[in-house]
Design an enzyme around this catalytic site. Sequence first.
Site, PDB file in Angstrom:
ATOM      1  N   ASN A  43      34.756  21.188  34.786  1.00 45.83           N
ATOM      2  CA  ASN A  43      34.150  21.776  35.992  1.00 45.83           C
ATOM      3  C   ASN A  43      32.653  21.967  35.778  1.00 45.83           C
ATOM      4  OD1 ASN A  43      33.663  24.504  34.814  1.00 45.83           O
ATOM      5  ND2 ASN A  43      35.897  24.437  34.640  1.00 45.83           N
ATOM      6  N   ASP A  91      42.348  25.312  35.161  1.00 49.21           N
ATOM      7  CA  ASP A  91      43.666  25.850  35.501  1.00 49.21           C
ATOM      8  C   ASP A  91      44.772  24.824  35.240  1.00 49.21           C
ATOM      9  OD1 ASP A  91      43.070  28.453  36.321  1.00 49.21           O
ATOM     10  OD2 ASP A  91      42.274  27.725  38.228  1.00 49.21           O
ATOM     11  N   PHE A 110      36.009  37.453  35.238  1.00 51.18           N
ATOM     12  CA  PHE A 110      35.082  36.900  36.212  1.00 51.18           C
ATOM     13  C   PHE A 110      35.907  36.171  37.261  1.00 51.18           C
ATOM     14  CE2 PHE A 110      30.422  36.865  35.351  1.00 51.18           C
ATOM     15  CZ  PHE A 110      30.447  37.848  34.380  1.00 51.18           C
TER      16      PHE A 110
HETATM   17  N1  CTP Z   1      41.010  32.521  33.375  1.00 53.51           N
HETATM   18  C1  CTP Z   1      41.741  32.486  32.205  1.00 53.51           C
HETATM   19  N2  CTP Z   1      42.617  31.469  31.966  1.00 53.51           N
HETATM   20  C2  CTP Z   1      42.810  30.511  32.896  1.00 53.51           C
HETATM   21  C3  CTP Z   1      42.084  30.553  34.106  1.00 53.51           C
HETATM   22  C4  CTP Z   1      41.181  31.575  34.319  1.00 53.51           C
HETATM   23  O1  CTP Z   1      41.564  33.365  31.366  1.00 53.51           O
HETATM   24  N3  CTP Z   1      43.659  29.534  32.624  1.00 53.51           N
HETATM   25  C5  CTP Z   1      40.078  33.630  33.602  1.00 53.51           C
HETATM   26  C6  CTP Z   1      38.633  33.244  33.848  1.00 53.51           C
HETATM   27  O2  CTP Z   1      37.891  33.189  32.647  1.00 53.51           O
HETATM   28  C7  CTP Z   1      38.124  34.377  34.723  1.00 53.51           C
HETATM   29  C8  CTP Z   1      39.370  34.806  35.475  1.00 53.51           C
HETATM   30  O3  CTP Z   1      40.482  34.276  34.761  1.00 53.51           O
HETATM   31  O4  CTP Z   1      37.661  35.472  33.964  1.00 53.51           O
HETATM   32  C9  CTP Z   1      39.472  34.392  36.882  1.00 53.51           C
HETATM   33  O5  CTP Z   1      39.323  33.024  37.011  1.00 53.51           O
HETATM   34  P1  CTP Z   1      39.528  32.294  38.409  1.00 53.51           P
HETATM   35  O6  CTP Z   1      39.566  30.821  38.174  1.00 53.51           O
HETATM   36  O7  CTP Z   1      38.610  32.825  39.448  1.00 53.51           O
HETATM   37  O8  CTP Z   1      40.952  32.842  38.820  1.00 53.51           O
HETATM   38  P2  CTP Z   1      42.382  32.318  38.680  1.00 53.51           P
HETATM   39  O9  CTP Z   1      43.181  33.388  38.045  1.00 53.51           O
HETATM   40  O10 CTP Z   1      42.427  30.973  38.066  1.00 53.51           O
HETATM   41  O11 CTP Z   1      42.809  32.300  40.193  1.00 53.51           O
HETATM   42  P3  CTP Z   1      42.553  31.193  41.341  1.00 53.51           P
HETATM   43  O12 CTP Z   1      42.144  29.930  40.664  1.00 53.51           O
HETATM   44  O13 CTP Z   1      43.874  31.149  42.017  1.00 53.51           O
HETATM   45  O14 CTP Z   1      41.490  31.787  42.233  1.00 53.51           O
END
Ligand code: CTP
Length: 402
Positions: A210, A279, A322
């Site tokens: 990303n 993700d 975050f």
């Molecule tokens: N994060 C994590 N592990 C993952 C994905 C995200 O620890 N596999 C953490 C990121 O570092 C950040 C937080 O989760 O601090 C939120 O990330 P974000 O991508 O906004 O949220 P998601 O939980 O992935 O939710 P969504 O994608 O559904 O918005």
Amino acid sequence: MKIALGVSGGIAAYKAAEIVRLLQDHEVWVQVIMTRAAREFVTPLTFAALSGEKVITDLFGAGTEPPNLESSVEHIAVAQSIDALLVAPASAGILAKFAAGLAEDFLTTTFIATKAPVIVAPAMNVNMWEHPATQANLTLLRSRGVRIVEPDSGHLACGMTGPGRLATNEAIVAAVMETLGTAQDFAGKTVLVTAGPTREKIDPVRYLTNRSSGRMGYAIAEAAQRRGARVLLVTGPVAIAPPSGVEVTRVETAEEMREAALRFLPESNVVIMTAAVADYRSKEQAGQKIKRKGAMTLELEPTSDILAELVRKKTSQVVIGFAAETENVLENARKKLVSKALDAIVVNDVSREGIGFDSERNAVTIISHSEVVEVPEMSKREVAQRVLDAVAGLSTVASKTV
Ligand code: CTP
């Protein structure tokens, strides 16, 4: 550390003398710049004697004709060499000139020419303070990243009572030290910061990733280190150099980041998870480069949620997440704060142009269980300071860790 202290006109100008002394006690080198109006209240000699430096009073050398060229370039030299610009007291007029970008004397020109953070401590009559023009100027300056040390309320020199009295020298100096990142409020603490993107392999030459540049996380790591913390930085692949003095662990995949973060969790007091973790990853990683052969489908599987696992396994650590959102920003962030059982979440609206991903600047909202702090657009280094201010202010942090 070197700052320029701009003194503008007003009864409170004499108080700036004490500010010079307090800053010097913190080993900050102070260059005083006085406006013409300030010299009606205090003489440059007072500041020269205190600071041990020549006091700057005019852009073109005391109104000389022809202009003094040496001093007309000096403001650029000052603007470039300072770590912060403080204006105390800041009059309504100076705030208006800063807001309008009017460069007409040494102080206003330094403001326009510097990239260093700016702190202003306004002092004026209550009606001037409350005037919509002043309030609009303050809002504009704040939105551009200027830090305002709010005036106190009380009995004013003009005989009226209300807000407008210069904040205490201690409050002003504390704001400067915080901005300079030299408050040692994280001394003795270990802060784990994750930063950057992760890279999920598809085949030996391709991957899913990303746009994260790592700048926000690196700025937080640097600020925490400057504020006295031992910093463990777990970083995905980025193009920038890590701040000096932090302990760096380089990872590629979400799984590697998970392992490193879990390994460092027990020795950390605070975890700040800025990384943009993928993700999903490719379900299978091809050992050889995938050949082009018409349409193909890539099957993805979710990566593990590192943050959720950190929260499950934590003991007394304060954990900050975050969130990058593009819609229903605050609502989604609040849901994540609760569902992930975080102590606070820092959310940015990545749909906005010019901030967030891949940018030097950011604007965020810091949401904890007790408060919501709006941080308007400013450099990521300044946002980092605000995030740490919020972390230090969390009551759980105050009692348990920092
Ligand atoms: N994060 C994590 N592990 C993952 C994905 C995200 O620890 N596999 C953490 C990121 O570092 C950040 C937080 O989760 O601090 C939120 O990330 P974000 O991508 O906004 O949220 P998601 O939980 O992935 O939710 P969504 O994608 O559904 O918005």
